[in-house]
Each structure stands twice: as C-alpha cells, then as structure tokens.
Design a protein around this motif. Structure first.
Motif, short mmCIF file in Angstrom:
data_model
loop_
_atom_site.label_atom_id
_atom_site.label_comp_id
_atom_site.label_asym_id
_atom_site.label_seq_id
_atom_site.Cartn_x
_atom_site.Cartn_y
_atom_site.Cartn_z
N PRO A 1 -4.38 1.80 12.55
CA PRO A 1 -3.98 0.39 12.60
C PRO A 1 -2.67 0.09 11.88
O PRO A 1 -1.89 -0.76 12.34
CB PRO A 1 -5.15 -0.34 11.94
N ARG A 2 -2.40 0.79 10.79
CA ARG A 2 -1.15 0.53 10.07
C ARG A 2 0.06 1.01 10.86
O ARG A 2 1.13 0.41 10.77
CB ARG A 2 -1.22 1.15 8.67
N ALA B 1 0.83 -1.21 0.00
CA ALA B 1 0.00 0.00 0.00
C ALA B 1 0.86 1.25 0.00
O ALA B 1 0.56 2.22 -0.70
CB ALA B 1 -0.93 0.00 1.21
N LEU B 2 1.94 1.24 0.77
CA LEU B 2 2.85 2.40 0.80
C LEU B 2 3.44 2.65 -0.58
O LEU B 2 3.54 3.81 -1.02
CB LEU B 2 3.97 2.17 1.82
N ALA B 3 3.84 1.60 -1.27
CA ALA B 3 4.41 1.75 -2.62
C ALA B 3 3.37 2.33 -3.57
O ALA B 3 3.69 3.22 -4.37
CB ALA B 3 4.92 0.40 -3.12
N ASP B 4 2.14 1.85 -3.47
CA ASP B 4 1.07 2.38 -4.31
C ASP B 4 0.80 3.85 -4.00
O ASP B 4 0.62 4.67 -4.90
CB ASP B 4 -0.23 1.59 -4.13
N GLU B 5 0.77 4.18 -2.71
CA GLU B 5 0.51 5.56 -2.30
C GLU B 5 1.64 6.48 -2.77
O GLU B 5 1.39 7.59 -3.23
CB GLU B 5 0.35 5.63 -0.78
N SER C 1 -4.45 -0.17 0.03
CA SER C 1 -4.55 0.59 1.27
C SER C 1 -5.67 0.04 2.15
O SER C 1 -5.50 -0.12 3.37
CB SER C 1 -4.80 2.07 0.95
N GLU C 2 -6.79 -0.25 1.55
CA GLU C 2 -7.92 -0.81 2.30
C GLU C 2 -7.58 -2.19 2.85
O GLU C 2 -7.89 -2.50 4.01
CB GLU C 2 -9.14 -0.88 1.39
#
Length: 116
Positions: free
Chosen positions: A101-102, A66-70, A79-80
């Motif tokens: 939570p992350r 998710a971090l890479a996508d963001e 992310s979800e």
C-alpha cells in the motif's frame, strides 16, 4: 483534473513504483504537510467528507515520517500508521492493485504532485 488510480486488477512489476526520493521530490516539508492536514481536517464542515487530496497527502506525510524512522533504525507505530493510511487511500480509490500500500501512495503522490 486527471487522477491515476486503476479500477481493474493490476500486478505491477517492481520497476513500476517510484522510489520515495522520486515520489516526494516536490513535496513540501513534513511539518508543512502536517499543518495542512490538521488545518484541512479542522476546517471541514460538519457532516462533509474529506476529499481524495486530503487522504493522499495524509498517507504521503505518514509514509515520509515512517521512512525517516526506518532510516534512523527506529521503526515503530509510524510504519503501521502509514500502511493503514495507504490502505484507506486504496479503499477510497476502489482499486484492486496488488502491491504494498505504501508503494501505491508514492505512485499516486508523484503523479498528483507533478500535475499541481
């Protein structure tokens, strides 16, 4: 082995949470972690539960994806899914920590990786 997961309510300050770079400094590649989680899930004997290490590593690898996508400007389902997996870990730990939570996953992963 020592585990860091609070069982009482805790409202940490922003500085209590490691950055993603710090949390995942010792992490294997994303591909390797995907392989580990898939293999661990596949090898699980029927009727047994997966342990905390599985849920921690799964949440961490989803967070990293998710971090890479963001970072690439394409946030989406990753992310979800990362947040959902992080909540699963928090439920497993039976924690009442009040936080993103992350961020919790990053804290727990950094602690776990340091003690491997």
């Amino acid at each position: 082995m020592e585990q860091l997961h609070p069982s009482t309510e805790h409202r940490p300050e922003q500085g209590d949470w490691p950055t993603p770079e710090t949390a995942y400094a010792l992490a294997p590649s994303i591909i390797r972690e995907i392989g580990w989680t898939a293999q661990t899930a596949a090898d699980k004997p029927f009727g047994t539960r997966l342990g905390r290490e599985f849920w921690l590593r799964k949440a961490a690898v989803l967070d990293r994806i998710a971090l890479a996508d963001e970072l690439a400007g394409t946030p989406g389902d990753a992310s979800e899914l990362a947040t959902e997996a992080a909540r699963r870990l928090m439920d497993l730990d039976d924690t009442t920590v009040i936080c993103d939570p992350r961020h919790y996953v990053r804290q727990q992963y950094a602690h776990w990786a340091k003690h491997q």
